[in-house]
Structure formats: structure tokens, C-alpha cells
Design a protein around this motif. Structure first.
Motif, PDB file in Angstrom:
ATOM      1  N   ARG A  20       0.835  -1.215   0.000  1.00 30.19           N
ATOM      2  CA  ARG A  20       0.000   0.000   0.000  1.00 30.19           C
ATOM      3  C   ARG A  20       0.861   1.252   0.000  1.00 30.19           C
ATOM      4  N   THR A  21       1.892   1.263   0.819  1.00 28.64           N
ATOM      5  CA  THR A  21       2.764   2.437   0.933  1.00 28.64           C
ATOM      6  C   THR A  21       3.420   2.760  -0.403  1.00 28.64           C
ATOM      7  N   PHE A  22       4.003   1.764  -1.039  1.00 26.25           N
ATOM      8  CA  PHE A  22       4.682   2.009  -2.318  1.00 26.25           C
ATOM      9  C   PHE A  22       3.702   2.274  -3.453  1.00 26.25           C
ATOM     10  N   ASN A  23       2.546   1.639  -3.437  1.00 24.01           N
ATOM     11  CA  ASN A  23       1.564   1.845  -4.506  1.00 24.01           C
ATOM     12  C   ASN A  23       0.892   3.212  -4.438  1.00 24.01           C
ATOM     13  N   GLN A  24       0.838   3.828  -3.262  1.00 25.96           N
ATOM     14  CA  GLN A  24       0.208   5.145  -3.127  1.00 25.96           C
ATOM     15  C   GLN A  24       1.059   6.263  -3.710  1.00 25.96           C
ATOM     16  N   ASP A  25       2.357   6.057  -3.807  1.00 29.97           N
ATOM     17  CA  ASP A  25       3.262   7.084  -4.316  1.00 29.97           C
ATOM     18  C   ASP A  25       4.085   6.450  -5.434  1.00 29.97           C
ATOM     19  N   TRP A  26       3.518   6.463  -6.614  1.00 28.06           N
ATOM     20  CA  TRP A  26       4.109   5.759  -7.757  1.00 28.06           C
ATOM     21  C   TRP A  26       4.548   6.749  -8.825  1.00 28.06           C
ATOM     22  N   THR A  27       5.316   7.761  -8.419  1.00 29.59           N
ATOM     23  CA  THR A  27       5.660   8.820  -9.365  1.00 29.59           C
ATOM     24  C   THR A  27       7.158   9.012  -9.560  1.00 29.59           C
ATOM     25  N   GLY A  28       7.978   8.317  -8.810  1.00 31.33           N
ATOM     26  CA  GLY A  28       9.416   8.520  -8.953  1.00 31.33           C
ATOM     27  C   GLY A  28      10.197   7.579  -8.066  1.00 31.33           C
ATOM     28  N   PRO A  29      11.493   7.795  -7.978  1.00 33.34           N
ATOM     29  CA  PRO A  29      12.346   6.877  -7.226  1.00 33.34           C
ATOM     30  C   PRO A  29      12.212   6.986  -5.711  1.00 33.34           C
ATOM     31  N   ASP A  30      11.779   8.126  -5.197  1.00 29.55           N
ATOM     32  CA  ASP A  30      11.655   8.316  -3.753  1.00 29.55           C
ATOM     33  C   ASP A  30      10.185   8.340  -3.359  1.00 29.55           C
ATOM     34  N   VAL A  31       9.885   7.709  -2.226  1.00 28.89           N
ATOM     35  CA  VAL A  31       8.520   7.626  -1.723  1.00 28.89           C
ATOM     36  C   VAL A  31       8.436   8.494  -0.474  1.00 28.89           C
ATOM     37  N   ALA A  32       7.461   9.389  -0.427  1.00 30.91           N
ATOM     38  CA  ALA A  32       7.361  10.364   0.669  1.00 30.91           C
ATOM     39  C   ALA A  32       6.871   9.772   1.982  1.00 30.91           C
ATOM     40  N   ALA A  33       6.162   8.675   1.935  1.00 33.11           N
ATOM     41  CA  ALA A  33       5.565   8.092   3.148  1.00 33.11           C
ATOM     42  C   ALA A  33       6.638   7.495   4.059  1.00 33.11           C
ATOM     43  N   PRO A  34       6.310   7.381   5.355  1.00 31.14           N
ATOM     44  CA  PRO A  34       7.251   6.727   6.268  1.00 31.14           C
ATOM     45  C   PRO A  34       7.293   5.215   6.026  1.00 31.14           C
ATOM     46  N   CYS A  35       8.409   4.627   6.369  1.00 27.78           N
ATOM     47  CA  CYS A  35       8.592   3.184   6.223  1.00 27.78           C
ATOM     48  C   CYS A  35       7.613   2.452   7.136  1.00 27.78           C
ATOM     49  N   PRO A  36       6.896   1.459   6.614  1.00 34.27           N
ATOM     50  CA  PRO A  36       5.962   0.705   7.452  1.00 34.27           C
ATOM     51  C   PRO A  36       6.659  -0.181   8.491  1.00 34.27           C
ATOM     52  N   VAL A  37       7.969  -0.334   8.384  1.00 34.83           N
ATOM     53  CA  VAL A  37       8.709  -1.158   9.349  1.00 34.83           C
ATOM     54  C   VAL A  37       9.286  -0.305  10.476  1.00 34.83           C
ATOM     55  N   CYS A  38      10.007   0.784  10.115  1.00 37.66           N
ATOM     56  CA  CYS A  38      10.709   1.568  11.141  1.00 37.66           C
ATOM     57  C   CYS A  38      10.146   2.973  11.354  1.00 37.66           C
ATOM     58  N   GLY A  39       9.299   3.471  10.457  1.00 33.58           N
ATOM     59  CA  GLY A  39       8.697   4.796  10.610  1.00 33.58           C
ATOM     60  C   GLY A  39       9.529   5.939  10.065  1.00 33.58           C
ATOM     61  N   ASN A  40      10.759   5.691   9.622  1.00 31.17           N
ATOM     62  CA  ASN A  40      11.590   6.748   9.059  1.00 31.17           C
ATOM     63  C   ASN A  40      11.202   7.002   7.603  1.00 31.17           C
ATOM     64  N   THR A  41      11.482   8.204   7.130  1.00 33.98           N
ATOM     65  CA  THR A  41      11.203   8.513   5.735  1.00 33.98           C
ATOM     66  C   THR A  41      12.494   8.366   4.944  1.00 33.98           C
ATOM     67  N   GLY A  42      12.594   7.293   4.226  1.00 31.90           N
ATOM     68  CA  GLY A  42      13.775   7.006   3.420  1.00 31.90           C
ATOM     69  C   GLY A  42      13.481   5.840   2.497  1.00 31.90           C
ATOM     70  N   LEU A  43      12.281   5.857   1.904  1.00 33.77           N
ATOM     71  CA  LEU A  43      11.867   4.777   1.010  1.00 33.77           C
ATOM     72  C   LEU A  43      12.228   5.116  -0.432  1.00 33.77           C
ATOM     73  N   HIS A  44      12.683   4.093  -1.147  1.00 37.41           N
ATOM     74  CA  HIS A  44      13.122   4.292  -2.530  1.00 37.41           C
ATOM     75  C   HIS A  44      12.721   3.093  -3.380  1.00 37.41           C
ATOM     76  N   ARG A  45      12.708   3.322  -4.690  1.00 36.34           N
ATOM     77  CA  ARG A  45      12.461   2.232  -5.640  1.00 36.34           C
ATOM     78  C   ARG A  45      13.437   2.378  -6.802  1.00 36.34           C
ATOM     79  N   TRP A  46      13.684   1.265  -7.464  1.00 37.47           N
ATOM     80  CA  TRP A  46      14.578   1.251  -8.615  1.00 37.47           C
ATOM     81  C   TRP A  46      14.102   0.178  -9.581  1.00 37.47           C
ATOM     82  N   TYR A  47      13.947   0.550 -10.849  1.00 33.84           N
ATOM     83  CA  TYR A  47      13.586  -0.395 -11.895  1.00 33.84           C
ATOM     84  C   TYR A  47      14.797  -0.653 -12.776  1.00 33.84           C
ATOM     85  N   LEU A  48      14.892  -1.862 -13.276  1.00 31.48           N
ATOM     86  CA  LEU A  48      15.897  -2.211 -14.266  1.00 31.48           C
ATOM     87  C   LEU A  48      15.157  -2.764 -15.483  1.00 31.48           C
ATOM     88  N   LEU A  49      15.159  -2.000 -16.568  1.00 26.32           N
ATOM     89  CA  LEU A  49      14.489  -2.407 -17.800  1.00 26.32           C
ATOM     90  C   LEU A  49      15.363  -3.437 -18.515  1.00 26.32           C
TER      91      LEU A  49
END
Length: 132
Positions: A20-49
Motif C-alpha cells: 500500500r505504501t509504495f503503490n500510493q506514491d508511484w511517481t518517482g524513485p523516492d517515496v514520501a511516506a514513512p517506512c511501514p517497518v521503522c517509521g523513518n522517511t527514506g523509502l526508494h524504488r529502482w527499476y531495471l528495464l
């Protein structure tokens, strides 16, 4: 030297909230929401085509097939999806040239930190931003 925790996959208990956290912010490499595990804001994504074959699913344009990593730079929880679709908006923000990252996002995180230190994506980040 600061010791970082080992990388660990998101367990089944946190997986629904992680998605849910990652799907709500699907616009770039960084996710603004806090981590569902630790509560810190430092979530990221990376795709490899890996197979560029543009397609459209449910009105969303994809560049082709590839892999996805999602992670928290603080607690180092991650998810790796080895077979998925890469959205057409994706552009590798830390430059090309990250060799096959493997299962954990370690190589990608090192590239992200190096890019921030070089000022590639705004102000350098020395550590995670912590939730209040």
C-alpha cells in the motif's frame, strides 16, 4: 564508522502495508511516506528495464519487462520483484551503469548515496530523514 543493519526482506506480516505504501506514491524513485517497518522517511524504488517492449495495461503505459527493488535506507528492509513491468515514466535517476544489482538493493543504494553527494538529485543526504 557507522554500522548499518543487514538487508532483510519485508516479512509476510508487513507485506500488505508495504505494498500500500509504495503503490500510493508511484511517481518517482523516492517515496514520501514513512517506512511501514521503522517509521523513518527514506523509502526508494529502482527499476531495471531488461526487455524494452512498450505496452499499455489498464490505461498505464509501460516501457517493457524488468525488475524492481523497493527499500528503506534506514532499517534496510527491502522487496525484490524479479519479473515485472517497468513504467514508461521511469528514468534511472542515479545514472546508468549500475551493473546487475543482485537480489538486495545494496549496489543501488550506494549509487543513490553517491549521486546525492555529487548533487545529482538536489541536496546531499548524509542520513535518513526521521519521522517526528
Amino acid at each position: 564508522m557507522i554500522s548499518m543493519p543487514e538487508w532483510r526482506e519485508a516479512d509476510t506480516e508487513v507485506h500488505p502495508l508495504w505494498r500500500r505504501t509504495f503503490n500510493q506514491d508511484w511517481t518517482g524513485p523516492d517515496v514520501a511516506a514513512p517506512c511501514p517497518v521503522c517509521g523513518n522517511t527514506g523509502l526508494h524504488r529502482w527499476y531495471l528495464l531488461e526487455n524494452a517492449r512498450p505496452r499499455k495495461y489498464d490505461g498505464i503505459e509501460f516501457a517493457g519487462r524488468g525488475r524492481l527493488w523497493e527499500w528503506c535506507d534506514s532499517c534496510r528492509t527491502f522487496e525484490h520483484y524479479p519479473d515485472g513491468s517497468v513504467p514508461s515514466w521511469w528514468s534511472a535517476p542515479y545514472g546508468p551503469g549500475i551493473p546487475d544489482p543482485g537480489r538486495t538493493p545494496e549496489a543501488i543504494e550506494r549509487a543513490r548515496v553517491a549521486a546525492h553527494r555529487r548533487g545529482v538529485q538536489g541536496e546531499p543526504e548524509e542520513s535518513s530523514r526521521h519521522a517526528e
